[in-house]
Design a protein around this motif. Sequence first.
Motif: not given
Length: 117
Positions: A52-64
């Motif tokens: 976990i090196s970035e928020s899950f929100w930031d991780l998913g914003k490019d995919a969703f």
Amino acid sequence: QRNGYQITHGEEKAKDGKTFADSFHTFGFYWDTDVMYSYIDHESNVVMMHNISESFWDLGKDAFDWENLENPWHDRPMNAPFDQEFYIIFNLAIGGTNGFFPDGKEKPWSNWAGTAM
């Protein structure tokens, strides 16, 4: 339409030519503030790991498609929403006629059978 399948999917096969049906297994999942991982039979046999090196929100914003949404966890730690107790459901889905499993290859049904679902 965006699809998060690639960032939320992993596969593992049994080793030494065996199948998971050959014996009983323990499937586990571990998480804390820094890491999440799944394992089979023992914690040393890690199948999929996410540091976990970035928020899950930031991780998913490019995919969703989240551009017009506000991050509901903006004031919480990077591991939010997994920073609190919750229930996790592991789903075992068998079957399908969507083309992921081609006819004639290790499946006992046909996509075109009247009973296929």
